[in-house]
Design a protein around this motif. Structure first.
Motif, mmCIF file in Angstrom:
data_model
loop_
_atom_site.group_PDB
_atom_site.id
_atom_site.type_symbol
_atom_site.label_atom_id
_atom_site.label_comp_id
_atom_site.label_asym_id
_atom_site.label_seq_id
_atom_site.Cartn_x
_atom_site.Cartn_y
_atom_site.Cartn_z
ATOM 1 N N GLU A 7 43.059 -78.725 -36.136
ATOM 2 C CA GLU A 7 43.986 -77.693 -36.604
ATOM 3 C C GLU A 7 43.303 -76.334 -36.669
ATOM 4 O O GLU A 7 43.834 -75.322 -36.189
ATOM 5 N N VAL A 8 42.109 -76.290 -37.233
ATOM 6 C CA VAL A 8 41.409 -75.012 -37.397
ATOM 7 C C VAL A 8 40.871 -74.515 -36.056
ATOM 8 O O VAL A 8 41.088 -73.363 -35.666
ATOM 9 N N GLY A 9 40.174 -75.385 -35.339
ATOM 10 C CA GLY A 9 39.530 -74.960 -34.094
ATOM 11 C C GLY A 9 40.507 -74.547 -33.018
ATOM 12 O O GLY A 9 40.357 -73.486 -32.388
ATOM 13 N N ILE A 10 41.533 -75.359 -32.787
ATOM 14 C CA ILE A 10 42.509 -75.035 -31.740
ATOM 15 C C ILE A 10 43.307 -73.799 -32.125
ATOM 16 O O ILE A 10 43.586 -72.936 -31.287
ATOM 17 N N SER A 11 43.673 -73.676 -33.405
ATOM 18 C CA SER A 11 44.424 -72.489 -33.844
ATOM 19 C C SER A 11 43.633 -71.211 -33.582
ATOM 20 O O SER A 11 44.185 -70.218 -33.074
ATOM 21 N N LEU A 12 42.361 -71.202 -33.927
ATOM 22 C CA LEU A 12 41.544 -70.003 -33.728
ATOM 23 C C LEU A 12 41.492 -69.598 -32.263
ATOM 24 O O LEU A 12 41.568 -68.405 -31.929
ATOM 25 N N ILE A 13 41.385 -70.580 -31.369
ATOM 26 C CA ILE A 13 41.274 -70.253 -29.941
ATOM 27 C C ILE A 13 42.616 -69.829 -29.364
ATOM 28 O O ILE A 13 42.719 -68.810 -28.661
ATOM 29 N N VAL A 14 43.666 -70.584 -29.664
ATOM 30 C CA VAL A 14 44.991 -70.282 -29.104
ATOM 31 C C VAL A 14 45.455 -68.895 -29.535
ATOM 32 O O VAL A 14 46.019 -68.128 -28.740
ATOM 33 N N ALA B 292 52.087 -69.834 -32.137
ATOM 34 C CA ALA B 292 51.532 -68.791 -31.269
ATOM 35 C C ALA B 292 52.549 -68.277 -30.253
ATOM 36 O O ALA B 292 52.228 -67.378 -29.463
ATOM 37 N N GLY B 293 53.762 -68.838 -30.249
ATOM 38 C CA GLY B 293 54.833 -68.317 -29.393
ATOM 39 C C GLY B 293 54.970 -68.998 -28.037
ATOM 40 O O GLY B 293 55.708 -68.499 -27.178
ATOM 41 N N GLY C 150 36.585 -75.396 -25.355
ATOM 42 C CA GLY C 150 36.589 -75.618 -26.798
ATOM 43 C C GLY C 150 37.856 -76.318 -27.261
ATOM 44 O O GLY C 150 37.812 -77.223 -28.105
ATOM 45 N N ILE C 151 39.003 -75.896 -26.722
ATOM 46 C CA ILE C 151 40.252 -76.588 -27.038
ATOM 47 C C ILE C 151 40.167 -78.044 -26.600
ATOM 48 O O ILE C 151 40.552 -78.959 -27.337
ATOM 49 N N ALA C 152 39.648 -78.263 -25.390
ATOM 50 C CA ALA C 152 39.565 -79.627 -24.853
ATOM 51 C C ALA C 152 38.754 -80.539 -25.765
ATOM 52 O O ALA C 152 39.110 -81.707 -25.976
#
Length: 439
Positions: A238-245, A329-330, A213-215
């Protein structure tokens, strides 16, 4: 909560009532079957690796029967990567049963296989090779004045977005090479994804799917440089990658965390949205040649940090966005705003690798046995015009043109050998210094 709400708004605005998603929405399968006006249906289920989904098949049968749908048969779907043999077997069953519609219940492999099988059972050419490329199915449907059977895709894995998209990946088992059908005609008109069904998913499927999904969002936003949909892909990424990470480690630590599970579902669905706006590039291209060594999501997760370094001269805004997500996310300590160009890309790449390390994923191709023979297969695939969409969708083009604007095939192949060859070597070894940026 902000990103979850925004994701729901994006998906609803996009699919406009043709997609039921969230927690506890499986019963919508029956409603969609009624809406489609179907009276006979073939159910295609996932392969053995999806045994945790078996109880939902009984629920789906019940929901369909409640709507007076006659289930002609329930057949097995596809193995991982949708081998051609499974596509032909499913096509044969569709041809024999002639259902009004098909319910494909499974992950990306089964849904992709049903898409391809529907084509073969409908059109005059029963050679799947005929349809690899862009728009060839629609052309043939128009010529033959035919329509594909109605499909309802029931997704069971937060990963590929196959239930929402125009792509069908099919693999030649003899060569291990994956190829792609790209066509609006194969987008499932109706889809259901009850995120709750992923709660029992094995670790590997959950982690691989999330990184796939990130890819999707990552590759699309990188390829959007200079294109009219750039801002849209930045919002999706921004939304999709943030939710997964932010939620993948939580979902791995507690597989019953419904909030994290829902977030992963939304994030990977936005990855599906992304690849309907733009297209994927090198990460996906490389994975197509590594089916014997790596799952698709894992191959993309390993490759994409290094690919960002190759793309660095053309993706500064994207790198800033991705860097901020991973810093929040650190996974990045540095001040993103103090870096630019190649240096910035390496900072971001190292942050992405830290996420992979946290979830105990390999971070180089070398760790999983990718060797010179695999590299040769990747470069050979990249030179195949059937897969040039992956080169065309990259922000840095290896496709050379002559003075008349025509593709210079020999120069393009030289570029692939020089620049992509060095990139693959770097992914095998883990050495960023070996990556050559285009002159």
């Amino acid at each position: 909560m902000y990103y979850k709400d925004k994701a729901k708004h994006m998906l609803n605005a996009w699919k406009k009532g043709n997609y039921a998603f969230g927690i506890g929405v499986l019963d919508k399968v029956g409603d969609f079957a009624k809406r489609a006006g179907t009276s006979t249906m073939l159910v295609v289920t996932g392969w053995g690796s999806e045994k945790w989904t078996e109880p939902l098949i009984e629920d789906i049968k019940s929901f369909l029967r409640d709507k007076n749908v006659d289930i002609l048969d329930i057949i097995r779907g596809a193995r991982a990567n949708a081998p051609r043999e499974d596509v032909y077997r499913i096509a044969n069953q569709i041809g024999k049963k002639t259902p009004d519609s098909i319910v494909a219940v499974g992950g990306g492999s089964t849904i992709d296989a049903v898409k391809a099988a529907s084509i073969l059972s409908t059109l005059s050419s029963d050679d799947v090779e005929t349809y690899f490329g862009m728009g060839l199915v629609t052309d043939k449907l128009n010529i033959e004045r035919k329509k594909l059977p109605i499909a309802i895709a029931v997704q069971t894995a937060a990963s590929s977005g196959a239930h929402l998209t125009k792509y069908s990946n099919v693999t030649d088992s003899l060569t291990g090479q994956k190829k792609l059908i790209i066509d609006e005609a194969i987008v499932p008109p109706l889809a259901v994804f009850d995120y709750r069904v992923t709660i029992g998913a094995p670790y590997a499927i959950r982690a691989d799917g999330a990184l796939d999904g990130i890819a999707h969002s990552l590759e699309v936003v990188c390829g959007a440089t200079g294109k009219p949909f750039f801002d849209k892909t930045m919002d999706i990424a921004e939304v999709g990658i943030s939710l997964i990470v932010e939620n993948l480690p939580k979902a791995i630590a507690n597989p019953k965390d419904e909030d994290a599970i829902e977030s992963l579902g939304l994030g990977t669905d936005l990855g599906g949205y992304a690849i309907m706006v733009g297209g994927t590039n090198y990460g996906h291209l490389f994975s197509f040649s590594l089916t014997s060594k790596l799952t698709h999501g894992r191959a993309c997760a390993i490759a994409n940090p290094y690919i960002l370094v190759f793309f660095a001269p053309a993706i500064e805004p994207q790198l800033k966005l991705i860097g901020k997500i991973f810093k929040r996310a650190g996974y990045i300590n540095e001040d993103i705003e103090k870096y630019s160009g190649r240096e910035l890309s390496i900072v971001v790449a190292k942050g992405m690798i830290k996420l992979s390390e946290r979830i105990k994923f390999p971070t180089t191709f070398g760790e999983v046995g990718v060797d010179d023979e695999d590299k040769k297969r990747i470069l050979t695939a990249a030179k195949n015009p059937q897969l040039w969409s992956k080169l065309e969708q990259a922000p840095v083009s290896l496709i050379a043109k002559d003075s008349n604007g025509e593709v210079d095939k020999l120069k393009t192949e030289d570029n692939i050998d020089e620049y992509m060859g060095a990139l693959v070597d770097a992914i095998i070894s883990g050495d960023f210094d070996g990556i050559k940026n285009m002159r």
